[in-house]
Design a protein around this motif. Structure first.
Motif, short mmCIF file in Angstrom:
data_model
loop_
_atom_site.label_atom_id
_atom_site.label_comp_id
_atom_site.label_asym_id
_atom_site.label_seq_id
_atom_site.Cartn_x
_atom_site.Cartn_y
_atom_site.Cartn_z
N ILE A 153 4.93 9.90 -12.35
CA ILE A 153 3.75 9.50 -11.56
C ILE A 153 3.42 8.05 -11.90
O ILE A 153 3.29 7.70 -13.08
N THR A 154 3.29 7.24 -10.87
CA THR A 154 2.99 5.82 -11.06
C THR A 154 1.90 5.39 -10.09
O THR A 154 1.96 5.71 -8.90
N ALA A 155 0.91 4.69 -10.60
CA ALA A 155 -0.15 4.13 -9.76
C ALA A 155 -0.20 2.62 -9.95
O ALA A 155 0.22 2.11 -10.99
N TRP A 156 -0.69 1.92 -8.95
CA TRP A 156 -0.75 0.46 -9.01
C TRP A 156 -1.89 -0.06 -8.15
O TRP A 156 -2.37 0.63 -7.25
N LEU A 157 -2.31 -1.28 -8.43
CA LEU A 157 -3.35 -1.93 -7.64
C LEU A 157 -2.75 -2.42 -6.33
O LEU A 157 -1.82 -3.24 -6.33
N SER A 158 -3.24 -1.91 -5.20
CA SER A 158 -2.70 -2.31 -3.90
C SER A 158 -3.68 -3.19 -3.11
O SER A 158 -3.29 -3.74 -2.07
N GLN A 159 -4.92 -3.31 -3.58
CA GLN A 159 -5.86 -4.23 -2.95
C GLN A 159 -6.98 -4.55 -3.92
O GLN A 159 -7.53 -3.66 -4.57
N LEU A 160 -7.32 -5.83 -4.01
CA LEU A 160 -8.44 -6.30 -4.83
C LEU A 160 -9.34 -7.12 -3.91
O LEU A 160 -8.98 -8.22 -3.49
N GLY A 161 -10.51 -6.57 -3.59
CA GLY A 161 -11.35 -7.22 -2.60
C GLY A 161 -10.61 -7.33 -1.28
O GLY A 161 -10.12 -6.33 -0.76
N ARG A 164 -4.65 -8.15 -0.39
CA ARG A 164 -3.74 -7.01 -0.31
C ARG A 164 -2.47 -7.29 -1.11
O ARG A 164 -1.94 -8.40 -1.09
N LEU A 165 -1.99 -6.28 -1.79
CA LEU A 165 -0.82 -6.42 -2.67
C LEU A 165 0.25 -5.41 -2.31
O LEU A 165 -0.05 -4.27 -1.92
N GLN A 166 1.49 -5.81 -2.45
CA GLN A 166 2.62 -4.91 -2.29
C GLN A 166 2.87 -4.20 -3.62
O GLN A 166 2.38 -4.62 -4.67
N ALA A 167 3.66 -3.13 -3.59
CA ALA A 167 3.96 -2.41 -4.82
C ALA A 167 4.72 -3.30 -5.80
O ALA A 167 4.49 -3.26 -7.01
N ALA A 205 -11.78 -2.11 -5.06
CA ALA A 205 -10.32 -2.13 -5.21
C ALA A 205 -9.72 -0.87 -4.61
O ALA A 205 -10.40 0.15 -4.47
N LYS A 206 -8.44 -0.98 -4.27
CA LYS A 206 -7.70 0.20 -3.83
C LYS A 206 -6.52 0.42 -4.76
O LYS A 206 -5.78 -0.51 -5.06
N ILE A 207 -6.39 1.65 -5.25
CA ILE A 207 -5.29 2.03 -6.11
C ILE A 207 -4.39 2.98 -5.32
O ILE A 207 -4.85 3.97 -4.75
N SER A 208 -3.10 2.67 -5.28
CA SER A 208 -2.12 3.55 -4.64
C SER A 208 -1.29 4.23 -5.71
O SER A 208 -1.15 3.71 -6.83
N ALA A 209 -0.75 5.39 -5.39
CA ALA A 209 0.01 6.15 -6.39
C ALA A 209 1.08 6.98 -5.71
O ALA A 209 0.96 7.34 -4.53
N LYS A 210 2.12 7.29 -6.47
CA LYS A 210 3.15 8.19 -5.97
C LYS A 210 3.67 9.06 -7.10
O LYS A 210 3.75 8.63 -8.26
N ALA A 211 4.01 10.29 -6.74
CA ALA A 211 4.64 11.23 -7.67
C ALA A 211 6.04 11.50 -7.15
O ALA A 211 6.20 11.94 -6.00
N CYS A 212 7.04 11.21 -7.96
CA CYS A 212 8.43 11.35 -7.56
C CYS A 212 9.06 12.61 -8.17
O CYS A 212 8.68 13.03 -9.25
N GLN A 213 10.02 13.17 -7.47
CA GLN A 213 10.75 14.37 -7.89
C GLN A 213 9.87 15.62 -7.89
O GLN A 213 10.15 16.60 -8.60
N VAL A 214 8.83 15.62 -7.07
CA VAL A 214 7.98 16.80 -6.95
C VAL A 214 8.72 17.84 -6.10
O VAL A 214 9.17 17.53 -4.99
N PRO A 215 8.87 19.06 -6.56
CA PRO A 215 9.60 20.07 -5.79
C PRO A 215 8.83 20.51 -4.55
O PRO A 215 7.61 20.39 -4.48
N LEU A 288 -0.53 8.64 -2.20
CA LEU A 288 -1.96 8.60 -1.88
C LEU A 288 -2.54 7.26 -2.27
O LEU A 288 -1.93 6.48 -3.01
N SER A 289 -3.72 6.98 -1.75
CA SER A 289 -4.47 5.77 -2.11
C SER A 289 -5.92 6.14 -2.32
O SER A 289 -6.44 7.05 -1.66
N VAL A 290 -6.57 5.43 -3.22
CA VAL A 290 -7.97 5.71 -3.57
C VAL A 290 -8.76 4.41 -3.49
O VAL A 290 -8.36 3.39 -4.05
N ALA A 291 -9.89 4.45 -2.77
CA ALA A 291 -10.76 3.28 -2.64
C ALA A 291 -11.92 3.39 -3.62
O ALA A 291 -12.61 4.41 -3.67
N PHE A 292 -12.13 2.32 -4.39
CA PHE A 292 -13.22 2.27 -5.36
C PHE A 292 -14.24 1.22 -4.92
O PHE A 292 -13.88 0.11 -4.53
N LYS A 293 -15.50 1.58 -5.00
CA LYS A 293 -16.57 0.69 -4.55
C LYS A 293 -16.78 -0.45 -5.53
O LYS A 293 -16.36 -0.39 -6.69
#
Length: 358
Positions: A153-161, A164-167, A205-215, A288-293
């Motif tokens: 599982i890896t999450a990263w910052l995809s937007q700050l104010g 916009r940021l790429q992975a 900010a927006k944090i995006s995340a992905k979980a790999c190898q999930v059955p 998924l992505s999560v928006a923080f106020k």
């Protein structure tokens, strides 16, 4: 009934306040036989901690976690795992002047209306300090998922104010104070945050995340959908205002012919569903992505009331994050791990087999 417990077969309960003597959690239902050390948990806590850069709150907690129960000779026993951390750098005096103030944008008003009393020291139970124990418990869940199912599982910052940021290169996110794989853009982000901090304002900010190898096969229709419980987990994190699974709100502008994730030669041609269909995992990466106020603790004056109903002007002093979403990255990873592990355990309990389709 108070709701401080999360999960079904793997149950996580947290306790404690921002300026209390101790924060802690109990992780019940965790399988026996997994080796774990406090150093492994501490490594994850360091990633979440304040004071790691000039862009976060300068509160510096040691976060020395103690394993109180559920681990014997370095191995989980199957009994409830209790973890505690002492608060060593709380400065309650920073909040004495707001004891009767209702800070706009905080939990002050809603907690006061619900309970008739509130812990004004750093937000009490509503403080981001509570998320420390989520990361501690998530450290165990992430190790179990990797060891038993090769799930990462890896999450990263995809937007700050409005930036916009790429992975980028996700293997480098821990090399940046912003949890971004676009290392070459760190100076741009530094400059942006320096200007913001000097202005006394904050940003989301927006944090995006992905979980790999999930059955495939995880999730319970209709009221235990995997995506619904991931959304619940993310919405439970302080300052969250929005959650997207897969394409999320961008799906509104898509045509069905594009969004439907065709299957060609036995493989999905796209993943706009975010690895979940009808609440059940498909075997694709779960995204998924999560928006923080924006943080509401500001030096900029704001109008509000006190607990006597009088109009007041609020200026918040002390140590605060100009963007609380930056530190949310390991919290998102932890909550994602706890949900996925819980659903694997539910699946095995219902299907009565270790069989999970990839």
């Amino acid at each position: 009934m108070s709701h401080n417990t999360f999960g079904k077969n793997l149950r996580f309960t947290s306790f404690g306040e921002s300026h209390g003597s101790t924060i802690g959690c109990v992780l019940d239902g965790f399988p026996p036989g997994m080796a774990i050390t406090t150093d492994e948990i501490k490594a994850e806590l360091i990633r979440r901690a304040t004071g790691q850069s000039r862009h976060t709150s300068q509160r510096k907690e040691k976060d020395d976690v103690q394993i109180v129960s559920g681990v014997f000779e370095g191995v989980t026993t199957g009994h409830p795992i209790a973890l505690i951390i002492e608060n060593t750098d709380a400065r309650s005096k920073d909040y004495s002047n707001i004891a009767k103030q209702i800070r706009p944008g905080h939990a002050d008003y809603s907690y006061w209306k619900k309970y008739g009393v509130r812990d004004y020291r750093g937000g009490g139970r509503s403080s981001a300090r509570e998320t420390t124990m989520r990361v501690a418990a998530g450290a165990l869940a992430r190790k179990w998922l990797k060891q038993n199912h090769n799930i990462t599982i890896t999450a990263w910052l995809s937007q700050l104010g409005d930036i916009r940021l790429q992975a980028g290169d996700l293997s480098k996110i821990d090399q940046s104070p912003f949890f971004t794989g676009e290392i070459d853009r760190v100076p741009e982000l530094d400059l942006y945050m320096d200007k913001l901090r000097k202005s006394g304002d904050s940003v989301g900010a927006k944090i995006s995340a992905k979980a790999c190898q999930v059955p495939a096969g995880l999730g319970e229709p209709v009221y235990g959908k995997l995506d619904a419980e991931l959304a619940l987990a993310m919405m439970s994190i302080n300052a969250t205002k929005g959650v997207e699974i897969g394409a999320g709100f961008d799906a509104v502008a898509q045509n069905g012919s594009e969004h439907r994730d065709e299957i060609i030669n036995g493989e999905f041609a796209s993943n706009y569903a975010g690895g979940i269909l009808a609440g059940i995992s498909t075997g694709q990466d779960i995204t998924l992505s999560v928006a923080f106020k924006p943080t509401s603790s500001l030096r900029i004056p704001a109008q509000s009331i006190d607990t006597d109903g009088h109009a007041i002007e609020v200026v918040t002093k002390g140590r605060h994050d100009p963007c609380v979403g930056i530190r949310a990255t390991p919290i998102v990873e932890a909550m994602m791990a706890l949900v996925i592990m819980d659903h694997i355990m539910r699946h095995k309990a219902q299907i009565q087999s270790n069989h999970l389709n990839k």
